[in-house]
Every structure is written in structure tokens, then in C-alpha cells.
Design a protein around this motif. Structure first.
Motif, short mmCIF file in Angstrom:
data_model
loop_
_atom_site.label_atom_id
_atom_site.label_comp_id
_atom_site.label_asym_id
_atom_site.label_seq_id
_atom_site.Cartn_x
_atom_site.Cartn_y
_atom_site.Cartn_z
N SER A 54 -10.76 1.72 4.16
CA SER A 54 -9.35 1.60 4.56
C SER A 54 -8.74 2.96 4.88
O SER A 54 -7.94 3.09 5.82
N ARG A 58 -7.04 3.96 8.48
CA ARG A 58 -5.66 4.47 8.60
C ARG A 58 -5.64 5.87 9.21
O ARG A 58 -4.75 6.19 10.02
N GLY A 83 2.55 2.99 6.05
CA GLY A 83 2.55 1.57 6.43
C GLY A 83 3.83 1.07 7.06
O GLY A 83 4.09 -0.14 7.01
N ILE A 90 -0.94 -3.94 9.35
CA ILE A 90 -1.99 -3.89 8.33
C ILE A 90 -2.08 -5.24 7.63
O ILE A 90 -1.09 -5.74 7.08
N THR A 92 -3.58 -7.08 4.63
CA THR A 92 -4.20 -6.90 3.31
C THR A 92 -4.10 -8.22 2.55
O THR A 92 -3.01 -8.63 2.17
N ILE A 123 -5.03 -3.28 11.63
CA ILE A 123 -6.00 -2.89 10.59
C ILE A 123 -6.21 -4.09 9.68
O ILE A 123 -5.25 -4.57 9.05
N GLU A 125 -7.91 -4.99 6.43
CA GLU A 125 -8.63 -4.62 5.23
C GLU A 125 -9.32 -5.87 4.66
O GLU A 125 -8.79 -6.97 4.73
#
Length: 397
Positions: A54, A58, A83, A90, A92, A123, A125
Motif C-alpha cells: 500500500s 500511494r 487520503g 482508495i 480499503t 488504489i 488495497e
């Protein structure tokens, strides 16, 4: 020399070279002064836990959004890191998986024109937690990407169990490794101001996992939990001892989940209630109340799945520590000069090594791997952990 944002990647020189080259090529595309052939629209960061998947994603996003190629100081670099950048999304997973609904929304947003006139970046994760439907939704977006959209996926491996073959085949893979303990210790000392001796101990105890090393160095509760886990092998001398050890491991994981839930659940509930107009009067108040009830139920569902995930992640960390312990046992048995993962528990390691054979240790390691897999497939923790401690019961002296 690579961009400053990549300094946060520990022990990943090969990956840094690839990402820095690609970010420079991306700058060529944005400026229109070069072909940018080293840049592509989908990337897959793979590596063991603690390798910094991660962090790498980033840092790459910072370099892509930064006008200066990743200075680490400008507003774009800062907002990506914390963030809050408008063009970096992102994902998550707070629960056990990433749903198709979540992924469809992210894919929809990713197609928008970037506000900063550079890139829309997604992104993901824990991409290994994508459901089949979510993976298919992502695949369609990767197959027909917008010219300004970049997908950065993070997963443990490229194995089909982690990332589907079709998604993987459309991504450029960046492999990360477990950073050397000395590099991890250096980061703890220089970045976090941790005492050198404590930093060295934490880096080795965490087996190269940067985040865990910091927790061990700064959190007494984490250190105590590790001590509890590493005391387990020598307690497994009777059925009663096996059952008690399993109960303690599960209770520790549940306690961690409760602590996190208590810190997050009520503030989330209050924030949602206020955003939906709780306590309002007048026209429309009844309709708002009914809508709020449904939203609160959905929030409670998400909080429950998050607590389940936290518990299982805690158990998985315990199993990683046990894996390191029995690896040390095997190293002692074969007379290896490789440094022990848990050198501060060498006496216990040698005691177990004297009581069991190498075949027994190998079977025990296989059983730990099987238990981790069982927890990932939603086997009840009590059943999985009890079966493990029973399997690791030491033979009579």
C-alpha cells in the motif's frame, strides 16, 4: 536519483527504479512532450505482509499527481498521502470482502475527468478480497480504460486465489520483498525517533513487517500479546493446556476487536445520525427518520463485519508469530547459523527442539498454514484455533 516520495519504500530498490521511471514517463504524457511508453494504466503490487504494498501504491500515486514528479512537499503529494486528494480514490475493505456495488461505484467515479488535469487514480488495497462480481466489474474497467485513469492494485501474490488470471494479465506487476530487519530498524530510528536498541529488537521480532515493528516498539499491549503467543508452544503438553491456549488466543483477538469497535462505532453512528438530520422536526421529519433507520442498520452491518475482520487479522498475526517460532525450532535442529526470528525466546525454542523431530515440526508448520487458510474461508475461529493447538500438542517428554 529517484523522486523523494519513494524514500518511504524500505529495501525496495528494484521496485523504486521501475516506479520512478514510469512516473517520469507519465509526466511526458501529461505534458505532451514524450511517448511515455514506460507508463501503463493498471499496476499490481505484490509482496508478503509488511513489504509495503500500500505504501508503494500511494507513493506512486503521489509521483503521478505531483507536478514535480514526486517532490513530497507540494499540496498534491500531501493530500495523496493523507487520503484527501480529489482524484485519488482508495478502496480499503473494512469487512471481509469488497462488494460488486462498491467496485461499480469506484469504476464509475474513475471515469470522470480529473479535476487536477493529471490522472484519476484508484488504489485497491487488499485486492485479494474482491468478490467474483467485484473482480468482473474491475476487469471491464481495466479492459476499456479511460485515457486518464490509473488502477493500482495491491495483493499478496499473483496466484489466481488472490487475483484472477484475467485481471492479472492486464496489469504490470511490481514485486516487493520483505525488507531486511536492519533497514526497518533504521526507519524506526530516523523516522519515528525510536531508541536504537528497541528499534533493532522490534524489527527482528516483526520479521521485517514495518507496521508491526512500529507497533511493537511503541505499544506495550502489542508486546504483551506477542509474549502470550510465543508462550503457547510450551503450554501444549495436555488436552487441557491446548484448550486453554486456544481460548486465550481467541479472547485476545476478540478483545482487540472490541477495543477498535468501541473507538470507532459510536462516533460513526453519531456522525451518520447528524448527517441524516436526527432530531429534526417539521415537514419530512417522519420520512427522514425511516430513512435513517435503514442507514443505521446498514452501518451496524458494516461495523459487525469490520469487527470480524479485525479479530481474524489479529489471529493471523498470532499465527505468523507461531510460524516464526517453529521455523526457529527447525533452524536449531539442523544447526543453521541463520538468525532466529525470535532470538529473545531462544531458550523456549531449544526446549521444543529437544522434544520433537524435524518431521513433527514440518507437519506443525503445515497445520499453521492450513489454519490460516481455514480462517480466510470463514471457518469459525474457535474450531480452527482449537484444532491447531491440539495438533501442536507436544509429545510426552
Amino acid at each position: 536519483m529517484s523522486a523523494p516520495v519513494f524514500d518511504q519504500l524500505v529495501g525496495q530498490d528494484a521496485a523504486i527504479g521501475v516506479l520512478d521511471h514510469a512516473s517520469r514517463a507519465a509526466g511526458e504524457i501529461v505534458r505532451g512532450d514524450g511517448p511515455g511508453t514506460a507508463m501503463t494504466h493498471a499496476w499490481l503490487f505484490v509482496g508478503p505482509p509488511g513489504s509495503g504494498r500500500s505504501t508503494a501504491a500511494r507513493a506512486f500515486a503521489q509521483a503521478l499527481q505531483c507536478e514535480f514528479g514526486g517532490c513530497g512537499q507540494c499540496a498534491d503529494c500531501h493530500t495523496v498521502k493523507v487520503g484527501t486528494h480529489a482524484d485519488v480514490h482508495i478502496v480499503t475493505p473494512e469487512g471481509l470482502s469488497i462488494s460488486v456495488r462498491e467496485m461499480r461505484e469506484i469504476v464509475r467515479v474513475s471515469a470522470f475527468q480529473p479535476t487536477g488535469q493529471r490522472w484519476q487514480i484508484v488504489i485497491i488495497e487488499d485486492a485479494d478480497r474482491l468478490t467474483e462480481g467485484a473482480s468482473n466489474a474491475l476487469l471491464k474497467a481495466i479492459e476499456e480504460p479511460s485515457p486518464h485513469t490509473v488502477f493500482l492494485l495491491c495483493a499478496p501474490t499473483t496466484h489466481p486465489d488472490d487475483v484472477s488470471v484475467t485481471v492479472r494479465s492486464r496489469c504490470r506487476v511490481v514485486s516487493l520483498r520483505t525488507p531486511p530487519a536492519d533497514d526497518v530498524a533504521r526507519v524506526l530510528i530516523e523516522r519515528d525517533g525510536i531508541d536504537p536498541e528497541l528499534a533493532q529488537w522490534a524489527a527482528h521480532a516483526a520479521q521485517g513487517h514495518i507496521g508491526r515493528a512500529k507497533r511493537l516498539a511503541t505499544d506495550e499491549v502489542a508486546r504483551n500479546r506477542r509474549e502470550t503467543v510465543l508462550a503457547v508452544p510450551l503450554r501444549l503438553t495436555s488436552m487441557q493446556g491446548c484448550l486453554e491456549a486456544a481460548d486465550e488466543l481467541i479472547e485476545a483477538a476478540e478483545s482487540e476487536a472490541r477495543a477498535i469497535s468501541e473507538a470507532l462505532d459510536e462516533p460513526e453512528r453519531e456522525s451518520l445520525s447528524q448527517s441524516l438530520g436526527a432530531g429534526g422536526t417539521g415537514k419530512g421529519a417522519g420520512t427522514a427518520a425511516r430513512g435513517m433507520a435503514g442507514a443505521l442498520r446498514e452501518l451496524e452491518r458494516k461495523q459487525k463485519t469490520r469487527a470480524t475482520r479485525v479479530q481474524r487479522d489479529s489471529l493471523d498475526r498470532a499465527l505468523v508469530d507461531l510460524t516464526g517460532f517453529y521455523r526457529d525450532v527447525l533452524l536449531v535442529q539442523v544447526g543453521s547459523d541463520v538468525e532466529l526470528s525470535h532470538a529473545d525466546h531462544e531458550r523456549q525454542v531449544r526446549e521444543v527442539a529437544d522434544r520433537v523431530g524435524q518431521d513433527w515440526v514440518l507437519r506443525g508448520l503445515d497445520q499453521i498454514v492450513a489454519t490460516r487458510t481455514a480462517l480466510e474461508t470463514n471457518v469459525k475461529p474457535k474450531f480452527a484455533i482449537t484444532a491447531l493447538t491440539t495438533a501442536l500438542r507436544l509429545p510426552r517428554a
